[in-house]
Design an enzyme around this catalytic site. Structure first.
Site, PDB file in Angstrom:
ATOM      1  N   LYS A  14       0.828  -1.213   0.000  1.00  0.00           N
ATOM      2  CA  LYS A  14       0.000   0.000   0.000  1.00  0.00           C
ATOM      3  C   LYS A  14       0.859   1.258   0.000  1.00  0.00           C
ATOM      4  O   LYS A  14       0.616   2.179  -0.768  1.00  0.00           O
ATOM      5  CB  LYS A  14      -0.937   0.035   1.229  1.00  0.00           C
ATOM      6  N   ARG A  89      -9.608   0.869   9.089  1.00  0.00           N
ATOM      7  CA  ARG A  89      -9.271  -0.521   9.408  1.00  0.00           C
ATOM      8  C   ARG A  89     -10.400  -1.224  10.152  1.00  0.00           C
ATOM      9  O   ARG A  89     -10.269  -2.409  10.438  1.00  0.00           O
ATOM     10  CB  ARG A  89      -8.020  -0.543  10.282  1.00  0.00           C
ATOM     11  N   ARG A 128      11.455  -6.486   5.141  1.00  0.00           N
ATOM     12  CA  ARG A 128      11.369  -5.052   5.432  1.00  0.00           C
ATOM     13  C   ARG A 128      11.906  -4.754   6.832  1.00  0.00           C
ATOM     14  O   ARG A 128      12.563  -3.735   7.047  1.00  0.00           O
ATOM     15  CB  ARG A 128       9.914  -4.584   5.320  1.00  0.00           C
ATOM     16  N   ARG A 134      11.337  -1.384  12.340  1.00  0.00           N
ATOM     17  CA  ARG A 134      10.024  -1.440  12.988  1.00  0.00           C
ATOM     18  C   ARG A 134       9.916  -2.690  13.841  1.00  0.00           C
ATOM     19  O   ARG A 134      10.116  -3.791  13.350  1.00  0.00           O
ATOM     20  CB  ARG A 134       8.917  -1.431  11.921  1.00  0.00           C
ATOM     21  N   ARG A 146      -0.727  -9.276  13.331  1.00  0.00           N
ATOM     22  CA  ARG A 146      -1.197  -8.185  12.458  1.00  0.00           C
ATOM     23  C   ARG A 146      -2.077  -8.741  11.342  1.00  0.00           C
ATOM     24  O   ARG A 146      -3.087  -8.135  10.976  1.00  0.00           O
ATOM     25  CB  ARG A 146      -0.008  -7.412  11.872  1.00  0.00           C
TER      26      ARG A 146
HETATM   27  P1  AMP Z   1       0.727   0.323   9.270  1.00  0.00           P
HETATM   28  O1  AMP Z   1       1.893   1.251   9.105  1.00  0.00           O
HETATM   29  O2  AMP Z   1      -0.461   0.732   8.476  1.00  0.00           O
HETATM   30  O3  AMP Z   1       1.129  -1.116   9.049  1.00  0.00           O
HETATM   31  O4  AMP Z   1       0.283   0.423  10.799  1.00  0.00           O
HETATM   32  C1  AMP Z   1       1.146   0.046  11.851  1.00  0.00           C
HETATM   33  C2  AMP Z   1       0.350  -0.101  13.143  1.00  0.00           C
HETATM   34  O5  AMP Z   1      -0.256   1.155  13.468  1.00  0.00           O
HETATM   35  C3  AMP Z   1      -0.810  -1.080  13.086  1.00  0.00           C
HETATM   36  O6  AMP Z   1      -0.414  -2.420  13.323  1.00  0.00           O
HETATM   37  C4  AMP Z   1      -1.706  -0.542  14.202  1.00  0.00           C
HETATM   38  O7  AMP Z   1      -1.188  -0.878  15.471  1.00  0.00           O
HETATM   39  C5  AMP Z   1      -1.542   0.960  14.027  1.00  0.00           C
HETATM   40  N1  AMP Z   1      -2.536   1.518  13.094  1.00  0.00           N
HETATM   41  C6  AMP Z   1      -2.289   2.134  11.895  1.00  0.00           C
HETATM   42  N2  AMP Z   1      -3.420   2.526  11.302  1.00  0.00           N
HETATM   43  C7  AMP Z   1      -4.422   2.140  12.132  1.00  0.00           C
HETATM   44  C8  AMP Z   1      -5.846   2.235  12.055  1.00  0.00           C
HETATM   45  N3  AMP Z   1      -6.465   2.809  11.007  1.00  0.00           N
HETATM   46  N4  AMP Z   1      -6.554   1.723  13.091  1.00  0.00           N
HETATM   47  C9  AMP Z   1      -5.973   1.149  14.159  1.00  0.00           C
HETATM   48  N5  AMP Z   1      -4.632   1.006  14.282  1.00  0.00           N
HETATM   49  C10 AMP Z   1      -3.856   1.500  13.274  1.00  0.00           C
END
Ligand code: AMP
Length: 190
Positions: A14, A89, A128, A134, A146
């Site tokens: 994404k 989400r 990654r 991370r 996740r």
């Molecule tokens: P991402 O970078 O999108 O993979 O997000 C990393 C982490 O941030 C996720 O595993 C969640 O813990 C948190 N997170 C990001 N976006 C959301 C969202 N829209 N709702 C809830 N948690 C989020």
């Protein structure tokens, strides 16, 4: 306005595709993951609250991410549109986003969902993690959590947007540029 939900499990690509789309269509990239990591880097109270939840691979609360997106929408008037990456989400987030956009007399144009199998996702995220630093990319159990969170709480959003006739599914395995061409083709038909 062109408002795209770029959708898919963690590791689907994404972020990579969002960067290409914002350039091509002159859009604003709103990634809640990036925004949360920014809060952590600045050691804000919100960031401190989110960090342990993110490190475990759980979702942070709807209120937190909806609030962040509401602020970004307010701070970016008169733009061509937005790419939502990693948001919404949950169904509660998707409903809130529809309402926020309605207040601005606009709406989601399309949900583009990238399809990638679990084995490939795990492989990509572990790879990654070697560079990203991370915490949530480093450990296979956290990555699995996740993916489970995605399957339980996030994947149902495909139904939500499908009911609005806005869902397009795109194969997310292949060359970055080929996947980008497929996304562009859907957007250009809108
Ligand atoms: P991402 O970078 O999108 O993979 O997000 C990393 C982490 O941030 C996720 O595993 C969640 O813990 C948190 N997170 C990001 N976006 C959301 C969202 N829209 N709702 C809830 N948690 C989020």
């Amino acid at each position: 306005m062109l408002n795209i939900v770029l959708f898919g499990p963690p590791g689907a690509g994404k972020g990579t595709q969002a960067h290409l789309l914002i350039k091509k269509y002159n859009l604003i990239h709103l990634s809640t993951g990036d925004l949360l990591r920014g809060e952590i880097a600045e050691e804000t109270p919100l960031g401190m609250k989110a960090k342990s939840i993110m490190d475990r691979g759980d979702l942070v609360s709807d209120n937190i991410v909806i609030g962040m997106i509401a602020t970004k929408l307010d701070n970016n008037p008169n733009v061509n549109g937005f790419i939502f990456d990693g948001f919404p989400r949950t169904v509660a987030q998707a409903t809130a986003l529809d309402n926020l956009l309605k207040e601005k007399e606009t709406s989601i144009s399309a949900m583009l969902s990238l399809k990638v199998n679990d084995n490939e996702l795990i492989k990509r995220l572990i790879e990654r993690g070697k560079k990203s630093g991370r915490e949530d990319d480093k450990n296979k159990n956290i990555i699995s959590n996740r993916i489970n969170e995605y399957n339980d709480k996030t994947a149902p959003l495909k139904e939500f947007y499908s009911a609005q006739n806005k869902l397009s599914e795109i194969e997310g395995i292949g060359q970055v540029k080929d996947i980008a061409l497929k996304l562009n083709a859907v957007i250009d038909r809108l």
